[in-house]
Design a protein around this motif. Structure first.
Motif, mmCIF file in Angstrom:
data_model
loop_
_atom_site.group_PDB
_atom_site.id
_atom_site.type_symbol
_atom_site.label_atom_id
_atom_site.label_comp_id
_atom_site.label_asym_id
_atom_site.label_seq_id
_atom_site.Cartn_x
_atom_site.Cartn_y
_atom_site.Cartn_z
ATOM 1 N N ILE A 106 0.862 -1.181 0.000
ATOM 2 C CA ILE A 106 0.000 0.000 0.000
ATOM 3 C C ILE A 106 0.896 1.227 0.000
ATOM 4 O O ILE A 106 1.803 1.335 0.827
ATOM 5 C CB ILE A 106 -0.920 0.017 1.237
ATOM 6 N N ILE A 107 0.670 2.131 -0.932
ATOM 7 C CA ILE A 107 1.473 3.356 -1.040
ATOM 8 C C ILE A 107 0.623 4.510 -0.536
ATOM 9 O O ILE A 107 -0.438 4.795 -1.081
ATOM 10 C CB ILE A 107 1.929 3.595 -2.486
ATOM 11 N N ARG A 108 1.102 5.171 0.533
ATOM 12 C CA ARG A 108 0.415 6.332 1.113
ATOM 13 C C ARG A 108 1.193 7.577 0.709
ATOM 14 O O ARG A 108 2.215 7.878 1.296
ATOM 15 C CB ARG A 108 0.373 6.233 2.640
ATOM 16 N N GLY A 109 0.737 8.276 -0.301
ATOM 17 C CA GLY A 109 1.407 9.493 -0.753
ATOM 18 C C GLY A 109 0.680 10.717 -0.245
ATOM 19 O O GLY A 109 -0.532 10.812 -0.377
ATOM 20 N N ASP A 110 1.408 11.636 0.351
ATOM 21 C CA ASP A 110 0.816 12.895 0.812
ATOM 22 C C ASP A 110 0.268 13.645 -0.392
ATOM 23 O O ASP A 110 0.834 13.583 -1.483
ATOM 24 C CB ASP A 110 1.879 13.721 1.541
ATOM 25 N N GLY A 111 -0.834 14.359 -0.196
ATOM 26 C CA GLY A 111 -1.447 15.120 -1.279
ATOM 27 C C GLY A 111 -0.525 16.187 -1.830
ATOM 28 O O GLY A 111 -0.613 16.560 -2.995
ATOM 29 N N GLY A 112 0.411 16.687 -1.014
ATOM 30 C CA GLY A 112 1.348 17.707 -1.465
ATOM 31 C C GLY A 112 2.672 17.143 -1.939
ATOM 32 O O GLY A 112 3.578 17.890 -2.287
ATOM 33 N N ALA A 113 2.806 15.826 -1.961
ATOM 34 C CA ALA A 113 4.062 15.203 -2.391
ATOM 35 C C ALA A 113 4.216 15.312 -3.901
ATOM 36 O O ALA A 113 3.237 15.411 -4.642
ATOM 37 C CB ALA A 113 4.092 13.731 -1.974
ATOM 38 N N SER A 114 5.457 15.274 -4.338
ATOM 39 C CA SER A 114 5.747 15.333 -5.761
ATOM 40 C C SER A 114 5.226 14.067 -6.440
ATOM 41 O O SER A 114 5.459 12.952 -5.980
ATOM 42 C CB SER A 114 7.255 15.449 -5.980
ATOM 43 N N TYR A 115 4.522 14.246 -7.536
ATOM 44 C CA TYR A 115 3.986 13.118 -8.283
ATOM 45 C C TYR A 115 5.123 12.237 -8.810
ATOM 46 O O TYR A 115 4.996 11.018 -8.859
ATOM 47 C CB TYR A 115 3.131 13.656 -9.430
ATOM 48 N N GLN A 116 6.243 12.848 -9.153
ATOM 49 C CA GLN A 116 7.378 12.106 -9.674
ATOM 50 C C GLN A 116 7.943 11.142 -8.629
ATOM 51 O O GLN A 116 8.311 10.023 -8.958
ATOM 52 C CB GLN A 116 8.482 13.076 -10.150
ATOM 53 N N VAL A 117 7.971 11.557 -7.368
ATOM 54 C CA VAL A 117 8.476 10.682 -6.305
ATOM 55 C C VAL A 117 7.554 9.476 -6.136
ATOM 56 O O VAL A 117 8.025 8.347 -5.995
ATOM 57 C CB VAL A 117 8.615 11.459 -4.971
ATOM 58 N N VAL A 118 6.243 9.711 -6.181
ATOM 59 C CA VAL A 118 5.288 8.602 -6.055
ATOM 60 C C VAL A 118 5.448 7.637 -7.226
ATOM 61 O O VAL A 118 5.425 6.418 -7.043
ATOM 62 C CB VAL A 118 3.842 9.133 -5.956
ATOM 63 N N VAL A 119 5.667 8.143 -8.428
ATOM 64 C CA VAL A 119 5.873 7.289 -9.597
ATOM 65 C C VAL A 119 7.161 6.479 -9.440
ATOM 66 O O VAL A 119 7.205 5.288 -9.773
ATOM 67 C CB VAL A 119 5.893 8.127 -10.893
ATOM 68 N N LYS A 120 8.214 7.089 -8.897
ATOM 69 C CA LYS A 120 9.467 6.356 -8.673
ATOM 70 C C LYS A 120 9.279 5.259 -7.627
ATOM 71 O O LYS A 120 9.871 4.183 -7.734
ATOM 72 C CB LYS A 120 10.580 7.311 -8.258
ATOM 73 N N VAL A 121 8.453 5.518 -6.619
ATOM 74 C CA VAL A 121 8.150 4.486 -5.618
ATOM 75 C C VAL A 121 7.398 3.333 -6.282
ATOM 76 O O VAL A 121 7.693 2.164 -6.022
ATOM 77 C CB VAL A 121 7.338 5.087 -4.445
ATOM 78 N N ILE A 122 6.454 3.654 -7.158
ATOM 79 C CA ILE A 122 5.717 2.611 -7.880
ATOM 80 C C ILE A 122 6.679 1.792 -8.744
ATOM 81 O O ILE A 122 6.586 0.565 -8.811
ATOM 82 C CB ILE A 122 4.580 3.222 -8.725
#
Length: 143
Positions: A106-122
């Motif tokens: 489960i990936i919990r990304g903050d609403g203000g986090a960079s979208y690129q960081v979330v994509v790199k985590v994925i």
């Protein structure tokens, strides 16, 4: 024929119903205390009209905060993005030995986090061979 009136004394308190009521109250408060979501990191999750089910004990939770720092489960130390795949494999076990039903993240990304960081985590999750992952969000309308 003369009947006697039964005189009932109200000097005693019935304990069985009292114990039942108190036990139900205690069980109610215990259930509410254990069902409370307790996470170590506070992040503002994005909102969605539909939300996936809660975390099970064999699932790994990866949290991305506003600054782009990555945390595994409730660990308070950030993990480098380069070492995330190894940490995932360490938590879930080697890819070939994993049970497909327990191969979830489960990936919990903050609403203000960079979208690129979330994509790199994925990408790191996919590189670790995880078959299924969810993005955590809060139920409600988007702002």
């Amino acid at each position: 024929m003369k009947f006697r009136k039964a005189t009932k004394s109200f000097n005693t308190i019935e304990l069985a119903p009292l114990i039942d009521v108190i036990s139900f109250i205690v069980i109610y408060f215990l259930m509410n205390a254990t069902l409370e979501k307790n996470t170590a990191l506070k992040v503002e999750l994005p909102r969605s009209s539909s939300v996936a089910k809660e975390k099970q004990k064999d699932e790994l939770v990866i949290t991305v905060d506003k600054q782009g720092k990555i945390y595994l489960d409730q660990n308070s130390e950030p993990v480098a993005l380069e070492g995330l795949t190894e940490k995932i494999n360490g938590f879930l076990g080697p890819e070939k030995e994993r049970d497909p039903k327990k191969n979830k993240v489960i990936i919990r990304g903050d609403g203000g986090a960079s979208y690129q960081v979330v994509v790199k985590v994925i990408d790191a999750v996919n590189a670790a061979g995880v078959s299924r992952f969810n993005l955590a969000m809060v139920k409600g309308t988007s702002k």
